[in-house]
Design a protein around this motif. Structure first.
Motif, mmCIF file in Angstrom:
data_model
loop_
_atom_site.group_PDB
_atom_site.id
_atom_site.type_symbol
_atom_site.label_atom_id
_atom_site.label_comp_id
_atom_site.label_asym_id
_atom_site.label_seq_id
_atom_site.Cartn_x
_atom_site.Cartn_y
_atom_site.Cartn_z
ATOM 1 N N LEU A 4 43.043 34.305 43.033
ATOM 2 C CA LEU A 4 44.442 34.700 43.129
ATOM 3 C C LEU A 4 45.045 34.748 41.733
ATOM 4 O O LEU A 4 44.627 34.015 40.833
ATOM 5 C CB LEU A 4 45.243 33.691 43.955
ATOM 6 C CG LEU A 4 45.042 33.644 45.461
ATOM 7 C CD1 LEU A 4 45.802 32.456 46.027
ATOM 8 C CD2 LEU A 4 45.503 34.935 46.120
ATOM 9 N N SER A 5 46.034 35.604 41.561
ATOM 10 C CA SER A 5 46.797 35.601 40.319
ATOM 11 C C SER A 5 47.443 34.226 40.151
ATOM 12 O O SER A 5 47.903 33.630 41.137
ATOM 13 C CB SER A 5 47.889 36.668 40.344
ATOM 14 O OG SER A 5 47.337 37.956 40.428
ATOM 15 N N LEU B 181 34.841 44.557 48.966
ATOM 16 C CA LEU B 181 35.748 44.029 47.952
ATOM 17 C C LEU B 181 37.129 44.038 48.596
ATOM 18 O O LEU B 181 37.752 45.090 48.755
ATOM 19 C CB LEU B 181 35.727 44.899 46.692
ATOM 20 C CG LEU B 181 34.359 45.126 46.043
ATOM 21 C CD1 LEU B 181 34.500 46.014 44.813
ATOM 22 C CD2 LEU B 181 33.708 43.804 45.679
ATOM 23 N N ILE B 182 37.598 42.869 48.981
ATOM 24 C CA ILE B 182 38.830 42.745 49.751
ATOM 25 C C ILE B 182 39.972 42.367 48.822
ATOM 26 O O ILE B 182 39.899 41.360 48.100
ATOM 27 C CB ILE B 182 38.666 41.698 50.867
ATOM 28 C CG1 ILE B 182 37.531 42.115 51.813
ATOM 29 C CG2 ILE B 182 39.975 41.516 51.635
ATOM 30 C CD1 ILE B 182 37.125 41.034 52.796
ATOM 31 N N GLY B 183 41.013 43.171 48.832
ATOM 32 C CA GLY B 183 42.178 42.884 48.016
ATOM 33 C C GLY B 183 43.312 42.339 48.856
ATOM 34 O O GLY B 183 43.521 42.760 49.996
ATOM 35 N N TRP B 184 44.030 41.379 48.291
ATOM 36 C CA TRP B 184 45.222 40.826 48.944
ATOM 37 C C TRP B 184 46.426 41.324 48.158
ATOM 38 O O TRP B 184 46.572 41.040 46.979
ATOM 39 C CB TRP B 184 45.152 39.307 48.963
ATOM 40 C CG TRP B 184 46.281 38.639 49.690
ATOM 41 C CD1 TRP B 184 47.248 37.838 49.158
ATOM 42 C CD2 TRP B 184 46.549 38.691 51.098
ATOM 43 N NE1 TRP B 184 48.102 37.403 50.132
ATOM 44 C CE2 TRP B 184 47.699 37.910 51.337
ATOM 45 C CE3 TRP B 184 45.935 39.340 52.172
ATOM 46 C CZ2 TRP B 184 48.252 37.746 52.610
ATOM 47 C CZ3 TRP B 184 46.484 39.179 53.438
ATOM 48 C CH2 TRP B 184 47.617 38.393 53.645
ATOM 49 N N PHE B 185 47.245 42.126 48.816
ATOM 50 C CA PHE B 185 48.357 42.800 48.167
ATOM 51 C C PHE B 185 49.691 42.244 48.631
ATOM 52 O O PHE B 185 49.875 41.916 49.810
ATOM 53 C CB PHE B 185 48.330 44.299 48.486
ATOM 54 C CG PHE B 185 47.270 45.074 47.774
ATOM 55 C CD1 PHE B 185 47.573 45.804 46.630
ATOM 56 C CD2 PHE B 185 45.959 45.094 48.228
ATOM 57 C CE1 PHE B 185 46.600 46.540 45.971
ATOM 58 C CE2 PHE B 185 44.979 45.825 47.575
ATOM 59 C CZ PHE B 185 45.299 46.541 46.443
ATOM 60 N N ASN B 186 50.626 42.174 47.707
ATOM 61 C CA ASN B 186 52.026 41.953 48.008
ATOM 62 C C ASN B 186 52.725 43.268 47.711
ATOM 63 O O ASN B 186 52.941 43.613 46.552
ATOM 64 C CB ASN B 186 52.603 40.826 47.148
ATOM 65 C CG ASN B 186 54.048 40.510 47.510
ATOM 66 O OD1 ASN B 186 54.676 41.234 48.290
ATOM 67 N ND2 ASN B 186 54.581 39.444 46.948
ATOM 68 N N VAL C 151 41.776 38.626 45.255
ATOM 69 C CA VAL C 151 40.520 39.373 45.435
ATOM 70 C C VAL C 151 39.476 38.467 46.065
ATOM 71 O O VAL C 151 39.365 37.289 45.705
ATOM 72 C CB VAL C 151 39.977 39.871 44.077
ATOM 73 C CG1 VAL C 151 38.730 40.708 44.293
ATOM 74 C CG2 VAL C 151 41.017 40.647 43.307
ATOM 75 N N ALA C 152 38.718 39.008 46.993
ATOM 76 C CA ALA C 152 37.550 38.321 47.542
ATOM 77 C C ALA C 152 36.391 39.312 47.558
ATOM 78 O O ALA C 152 36.535 40.422 48.060
ATOM 79 C CB ALA C 152 37.829 37.802 48.948
ATOM 80 N N ALA D 164 41.462 43.758 39.453
ATOM 81 C CA ALA D 164 40.658 42.759 40.153
ATOM 82 C C ALA D 164 39.842 41.929 39.170
ATOM 83 O O ALA D 164 39.761 40.695 39.282
ATOM 84 C CB ALA D 164 39.737 43.442 41.155
ATOM 85 N N ALA D 165 39.235 42.582 38.174
ATOM 86 C CA ALA D 165 38.441 41.874 37.173
ATOM 87 C C ALA D 165 39.304 40.891 36.392
ATOM 88 O O ALA D 165 38.865 39.776 36.071
ATOM 89 C CB ALA D 165 37.777 42.867 36.223
ATOM 90 N N SER D 166 40.531 41.273 36.076
ATOM 91 C CA SER D 166 41.433 40.394 35.343
ATOM 92 C C SER D 166 41.802 39.171 36.171
ATOM 93 O O SER D 166 41.835 38.039 35.657
ATOM 94 C CB SER D 166 42.699 41.164 34.944
ATOM 95 O OG SER D 166 43.629 40.319 34.285
ATOM 96 N N ILE D 167 42.061 39.370 37.464
ATOM 97 C CA ILE D 167 42.396 38.245 38.341
ATOM 98 C C ILE D 167 41.222 37.275 38.439
ATOM 99 O O ILE D 167 41.384 36.056 38.346
ATOM 100 C CB ILE D 167 42.799 38.769 39.740
ATOM 101 C CG1 ILE D 167 44.134 39.524 39.655
ATOM 102 C CG2 ILE D 167 42.899 37.615 40.742
ATOM 103 C CD1 ILE D 167 44.514 40.227 40.950
#
Length: 209
Positions: A140-141, A70-75, A82-83, A22-25
């Protein structure tokens, strides 16, 4: 929290194991953000990048420890977005906890920490009430941009907000017109123009009540 919009995509709360990715994104998304460039100002690019990584790391750690969403958006199993929201349940701006201030000062310096605090104060003063949360980060990535994922991540944040009876809504500071257009399409409204430091932008809000 789990919300599925298509078979392979899902929005879920991040775990501790997700924070590094998440930190990297977030880092990649905010690397060229005008506010951070000014707030973490340094003549050395490597120093700026080090300070930005430290600021993101400390803020993520604080949000996690304070049990903020901390909301993650996954594929599938891959984290692609990340939001991060912070609510009135955590002291903000000048009321920030001393341990957050100390870690942020060690990572970014006193003037940069003060700039981050001033940003929060400015946003807080603009919001209709202290029952509004602040969207601290949304990212987003790079390879996932332009595919509609940004709108879906915003929708996940708003769905979360609608489920919080103690919140009146959520606010966000935007300094990119294209980003503003996206947020407004997804349900945010313009509240006010705001200049933080020398960076011009606007505060957008979503009201859940």
């Amino acid at each position: 929290m789990e919300q599925t919009t298509m078979a392979e995509y899902r929005a879920v709360y991040l775990t501790a194991e997700d924070l590094r990715v998440a930190a990297s994104i977030i880092y990649n998304a905010y690397h060229d953000d005008p506010f951070f460039i000014e707030a973490l100002s340094t003549a050395n690019k490597a120093s700026y990048e080090q300070k930005l990584r430290a600021a993101i790391r400390e803020e993520l750690t604080e949000l996690w420890q304070q049990e903020q969403p901390l909301i993650g958006w996954f594929n599938g199993e891959r984290l692609i977005g990340v939001a991060c929201v912070i609510t009135h349940q955590v002291p903000l701006g000048e009321s920030r906890y001393w341990h957050w201030r100390l870690k942020m000062v060690l990572g970014t310096g006193w003037s940069s920490t003060q700039a981050l605090i001033n940003k929060e104060n400015s946003i807080l003063e603009s919001l209709p009430s202290n029952q509004y949360g602040i969207l601290q980060f949304i990212a987003l990535s790079p390879i996932e941009q332009g595919k509609g994922n940004g709108a879906k991540l915003i929708h996940a944040v708003l769905s979360w907000c609608d489920d919080q009876p103690e919140l009146d809504g959520i606010g966000v500071f935007i300094n990119n017109p294209k980003h503003s257009e996206l947020f407004i399409r997804e349900g945010f409204q313009h509240l006010s123009q705001l200049t933080i430091g020398t960076v011009d932008g606007e505060v957008l809000i979503y009201s859940s009540k």
